[in-house]
Design a protein around this motif. Sequence first.
Motif, mmCIF file in Angstrom:
data_model
loop_
_atom_site.group_PDB
_atom_site.id
_atom_site.type_symbol
_atom_site.label_atom_id
_atom_site.label_comp_id
_atom_site.label_asym_id
_atom_site.label_seq_id
_atom_site.Cartn_x
_atom_site.Cartn_y
_atom_site.Cartn_z
ATOM 1 N N ILE A 80 -10.024 4.763 -0.502
ATOM 2 C CA ILE A 80 -8.557 4.142 -0.933
ATOM 3 C C ILE A 80 -8.348 2.993 0.040
ATOM 4 N N ALA A 81 -8.859 2.893 1.247
ATOM 5 C CA ALA A 81 -8.515 1.826 2.130
ATOM 6 C C ALA A 81 -9.507 0.636 1.442
ATOM 7 N N ALA A 82 -10.461 0.764 1.273
ATOM 8 C CA ALA A 82 -11.352 -0.077 0.796
ATOM 9 C C ALA A 82 -11.063 -0.856 -0.405
ATOM 10 N N ALA A 83 -10.532 0.105 -1.279
ATOM 11 C CA ALA A 83 -10.001 -0.633 -2.558
ATOM 12 C C ALA A 83 -8.419 -1.446 -2.439
ATOM 13 N N GLU A 84 -7.720 -0.871 -1.623
ATOM 14 C CA GLU A 84 -6.511 -1.445 -1.407
ATOM 15 C C GLU A 84 -6.315 -2.575 -0.219
ATOM 16 N N LEU A 85 -7.243 -2.662 0.660
ATOM 17 C CA LEU A 85 -7.109 -3.658 1.535
ATOM 18 C C LEU A 85 -8.682 -4.216 1.621
ATOM 19 N N ALA A 86 -8.992 -5.108 0.555
ATOM 20 C CA ALA A 86 -10.319 -5.910 0.396
ATOM 21 C C ALA A 86 -10.369 -6.807 1.423
ATOM 22 N N LEU A 93 0.736 -1.170 -0.040
ATOM 23 C CA LEU A 93 0.131 -0.049 -0.082
ATOM 24 C C LEU A 93 0.945 1.321 -0.111
ATOM 25 N N GLU A 94 1.332 1.611 -1.150
ATOM 26 C CA GLU A 94 2.169 2.709 -1.368
ATOM 27 C C GLU A 94 1.674 4.126 -0.743
ATOM 28 N N ASN A 95 2.622 4.580 -0.073
ATOM 29 C CA ASN A 95 2.393 5.512 0.930
ATOM 30 C C ASN A 95 1.791 6.908 0.233
ATOM 31 N N ASP A 96 2.115 6.932 -1.205
ATOM 32 C CA ASP A 96 1.712 8.328 -1.628
ATOM 33 C C ASP A 96 0.182 8.207 -2.373
ATOM 34 N N LYS A 97 -0.248 7.135 -2.051
ATOM 35 C CA LYS A 97 -1.663 7.117 -2.707
ATOM 36 C C LYS A 97 -2.810 7.985 -1.832
ATOM 37 N N TRP A 98 -2.372 8.379 -0.522
ATOM 38 C CA TRP A 98 -3.126 9.201 0.300
ATOM 39 C C TRP A 98 -3.060 10.587 -0.042
ATOM 40 N N PHE A 99 -2.584 10.921 -0.939
ATOM 41 C CA PHE A 99 -2.387 12.342 -1.354
ATOM 42 C C PHE A 99 -3.095 12.928 -2.677
ATOM 43 N N LYS A 100 -3.476 14.194 -2.612
ATOM 44 C CA LYS A 100 -3.745 14.869 -4.147
ATOM 45 C C LYS A 100 -2.479 14.548 -5.012
ATOM 46 N N PRO A 101 -2.596 14.323 -5.872
ATOM 47 C CA PRO A 101 -1.508 14.053 -7.015
ATOM 48 C C PRO A 101 -0.438 15.038 -7.161
ATOM 49 N N GLY A 102 0.762 14.689 -6.687
ATOM 50 C CA GLY A 102 1.871 15.714 -7.061
ATOM 51 C C GLY A 102 2.031 16.861 -5.828
ATOM 52 N N THR A 103 1.120 16.610 -4.597
ATOM 53 C CA THR A 103 1.159 17.525 -3.545
ATOM 54 C C THR A 103 1.331 16.735 -2.269
#
Length: 311
Positions: free
Chosen positions: A236-242, A214-224
């Motif tokens: 995000i959690a529901a999609a990544e951790l089924a 679960l890459e840490n950068d998935k929690w951020f608005k892109p490029g910020t």
Amino acid sequence: MKSLISSLLAVLAVGLSAPAWAAQPLLTPAELSGIRQNPDVRVIDIRSPKEYAAGHIPGAVSAPYGKWRGPADDPGKLPPEDKLVALVRSLGLDTNTHAVVVSSGANSTDFGGSARVYWTLKYLGLTNLSILNGGLKAWAGAGLAEDRNVPSVASTQYVAHLDQSLIATTQQVAAQVNNQQTRLIDARPRKFYLGDAKAPTALVPGTIKGAVNLENDKWFKPGTSIFVDPEKARQIAAAELAHPAQETISFCNTGHWAATDWFALSEVVGVKNVRLYPASLAEWTHDSALPMQNVPSRGKQILMKLKGLVS
């Protein structure tokens, strides 16, 4: 009757000394601006001393990130408890203090410093905590004031109450490797998880056996370095951790990126029983008996070293 009155006065005193608001894990610059002058609020600037001296949020105290980290050969390891407690006391933190952690806001990796300090404070028993979403970059972008004054704060006599439910040791992680009810999360970029790159602190490329990525950068608005809103974080959690789990343990190379996954799941999404493995692979890979996956062949590791992908 006298004892009853004394008890009521004691409860009232506690209530008056406690902050009048419940701390949210993430604050916008406007929200922090609205409360920062309250005497119960302490803004903790974890940037370098040079950056702090060049300008900071008025009233912020300086506590560079390095002070919260372990030695160079094992930076994810927590510093000794007495040193952490001394640091907390010097910053004027106590049970009723609302501590707001501020980093530079340069990128999503920078956010990991705030998350790691937040986690450390919570591990020490402090619970009224927040992170400035977007760091000083967001504060400046909102046109809010900065200054160069160094505030004088009174030290406290804070006594740590370690929350062992937040931390996982190498031995504890090893005991959970084959437990289907424990979810091991590798917070590093995909190439590290797959064994296609290696940090200098790790001896071997790859990841802990059974871990999911679960890459840490998935929690951020892109490029910020702006953390997404809670509803988006839940998606995000529901999609990544089924698959459900009774316990989650987050790790990376040195417990930095992993702190972001811990913060996202525990503090924002509200997943129960999330722990951080602070020493992470910098310690795990130094014991060859501990199980790994995605470890490349010896020949591939030599080739990766020649290409500069490992050191």
